[in-house]
Write a protein that holds these residues in place. Structure first.
Motif, PDB file in Angstrom:
ATOM      1  N   VAL A  90       0.859  -1.192   0.000  1.00  0.00           N
ATOM      2  CA  VAL A  90       0.000   0.000   0.000  1.00  0.00           C
ATOM      3  C   VAL A  90       0.889   1.233   0.000  1.00  0.00           C
ATOM      4  O   VAL A  90       1.838   1.340   0.773  1.00  0.00           O
ATOM      5  CB  VAL A  90      -0.959   0.005   1.213  1.00  0.00           C
ATOM      6  CG1 VAL A  90      -1.671   1.354   1.348  1.00  0.00           C
ATOM      7  CG2 VAL A  90      -1.973  -1.123   1.082  1.00  0.00           C
ATOM      8  N   ILE A  91       0.576   2.159  -0.906  1.00  0.00           N
ATOM      9  CA  ILE A  91       1.355   3.394  -0.986  1.00  0.00           C
ATOM     10  C   ILE A  91       0.549   4.613  -0.563  1.00  0.00           C
ATOM     11  O   ILE A  91       1.113   5.687  -0.355  1.00  0.00           O
ATOM     12  CB  ILE A  91       1.947   3.606  -2.401  1.00  0.00           C
ATOM     13  CG1 ILE A  91       0.859   3.642  -3.466  1.00  0.00           C
ATOM     14  CG2 ILE A  91       2.982   2.536  -2.706  1.00  0.00           C
ATOM     15  CD1 ILE A  91       1.349   4.014  -4.861  1.00  0.00           C
ATOM     16  N   LYS A  92      -0.785   4.458  -0.387  1.00  0.00           N
ATOM     17  CA  LYS A  92      -1.616   5.620  -0.044  1.00  0.00           C
ATOM     18  C   LYS A  92      -2.870   5.171   0.684  1.00  0.00           C
ATOM     19  O   LYS A  92      -3.553   4.249   0.249  1.00  0.00           O
ATOM     20  CB  LYS A  92      -2.006   6.366  -1.329  1.00  0.00           C
ATOM     21  CG  LYS A  92      -2.982   7.528  -1.150  1.00  0.00           C
ATOM     22  CD  LYS A  92      -2.280   8.784  -0.705  1.00  0.00           C
ATOM     23  CE  LYS A  92      -3.171  10.008  -0.814  1.00  0.00           C
ATOM     24  NZ  LYS A  92      -3.583  10.521   0.461  1.00  0.00           N
ATOM     25  N   TRP A  93      -3.147   5.797   1.818  1.00  0.00           N
ATOM     26  CA  TRP A  93      -4.418   5.634   2.538  1.00  0.00           C
ATOM     27  C   TRP A  93      -5.149   6.972   2.507  1.00  0.00           C
ATOM     28  O   TRP A  93      -4.530   8.013   2.673  1.00  0.00           O
ATOM     29  CB  TRP A  93      -4.219   5.347   4.028  1.00  0.00           C
ATOM     30  CG  TRP A  93      -3.417   4.188   4.474  1.00  0.00           C
ATOM     31  CD1 TRP A  93      -2.245   4.246   5.171  1.00  0.00           C
ATOM     32  CD2 TRP A  93      -3.725   2.805   4.337  1.00  0.00           C
ATOM     33  NE1 TRP A  93      -1.814   2.981   5.446  1.00  0.00           N
ATOM     34  CE2 TRP A  93      -2.705   2.079   4.953  1.00  0.00           C
ATOM     35  CE3 TRP A  93      -4.780   2.115   3.727  1.00  0.00           C
ATOM     36  CZ2 TRP A  93      -2.697   0.689   4.992  1.00  0.00           C
ATOM     37  CZ3 TRP A  93      -4.764   0.738   3.767  1.00  0.00           C
ATOM     38  CH2 TRP A  93      -3.737   0.046   4.392  1.00  0.00           C
ATOM     39  N   ASN A  94      -6.460   6.930   2.340  1.00  0.00           N
ATOM     40  CA  ASN A  94      -7.323   8.079   2.599  1.00  0.00           C
ATOM     41  C   ASN A  94      -8.276   7.625   3.689  1.00  0.00           C
ATOM     42  O   ASN A  94      -9.042   6.673   3.496  1.00  0.00           O
ATOM     43  CB  ASN A  94      -8.119   8.489   1.353  1.00  0.00           C
ATOM     44  CG  ASN A  94      -7.222   9.124   0.310  1.00  0.00           C
ATOM     45  OD1 ASN A  94      -6.436   9.994   0.607  1.00  0.00           O
ATOM     46  ND2 ASN A  94      -7.343   8.661  -0.916  1.00  0.00           N
ATOM     47  N   VAL A  95      -8.194   8.256   4.837  1.00  0.00           N
ATOM     48  CA  VAL A  95      -8.986   7.867   6.004  1.00  0.00           C
ATOM     49  C   VAL A  95     -10.032   8.949   6.245  1.00  0.00           C
ATOM     50  O   VAL A  95      -9.695  10.110   6.463  1.00  0.00           O
ATOM     51  CB  VAL A  95      -8.089   7.723   7.256  1.00  0.00           C
ATOM     52  CG1 VAL A  95      -8.909   7.284   8.463  1.00  0.00           C
ATOM     53  CG2 VAL A  95      -6.932   6.763   6.988  1.00  0.00           C
TER      54      VAL A  95
END
Length: 134
Positions: free
Chosen positions: A75-80
């Motif tokens: 995983v390179i990006k989370w949007n929480v």
């Protein structure tokens, strides 16, 4: 896969996230749509408990990543997205535990929102992962 993780001088350095990541040309990515606390049977897990919901969200994300042929360490990006009024710390504690000291943390954006698709959802997370090259 040779991703470049950048934490340039002049930006805050934090072990929980990376400031920028360069994905080399030809690397496939998988985009995981917003996952909430709904299980495979359509039931909401952890009503009223943001930590329990975060656990289910990560189970859902891991299921999607596995189906795509990748895993959490890619995983390179989370949007929480967290519903206003909910504490961030219990959900972020789950994120930190799930990440469990893996190297090269992803980019992360955390947003407070007024609501989600179902009023019982307390958070939603979407993700982008780089597929490992064979």
């Amino acid at each position: 896969m040779s991703l470049q993780y950048l934490n340039p001088d002049g930006l805050h350095s934090n072990p929980a996230f990376t400031q920028a990541i360069i994905v080399p040309p030809g690397t496939a990515t998988v985009h995981i749509g917003g996952q909430n606390a709904m299980d495979a049977w359509g039931e909401i897990v952890g009503a009223g408990d943001i930590a329990a919901q975060a656990e289910q969200v990560f189970r859902n994300i891991e299921t999607a990543l596995t189906a795509a042929g990748t895993s959490l360490e890619h995983v390179i990006k989370w949007n929480v997205h967290v519903v206003e009024g909910q504490p961030l710390e219990p959900a972020f504690g789950v994120i930190q535990r799930v990440w469990a000291g893996r190297p090269n943390p992803p980019l992360i954006t955390m947003l407070y929102v007024s609501g989600l698709a179902n009023p019982d959802f307390l958070l939603e997370i979407d993700a982008v992962a780089a597929l490992p090259q064979s």
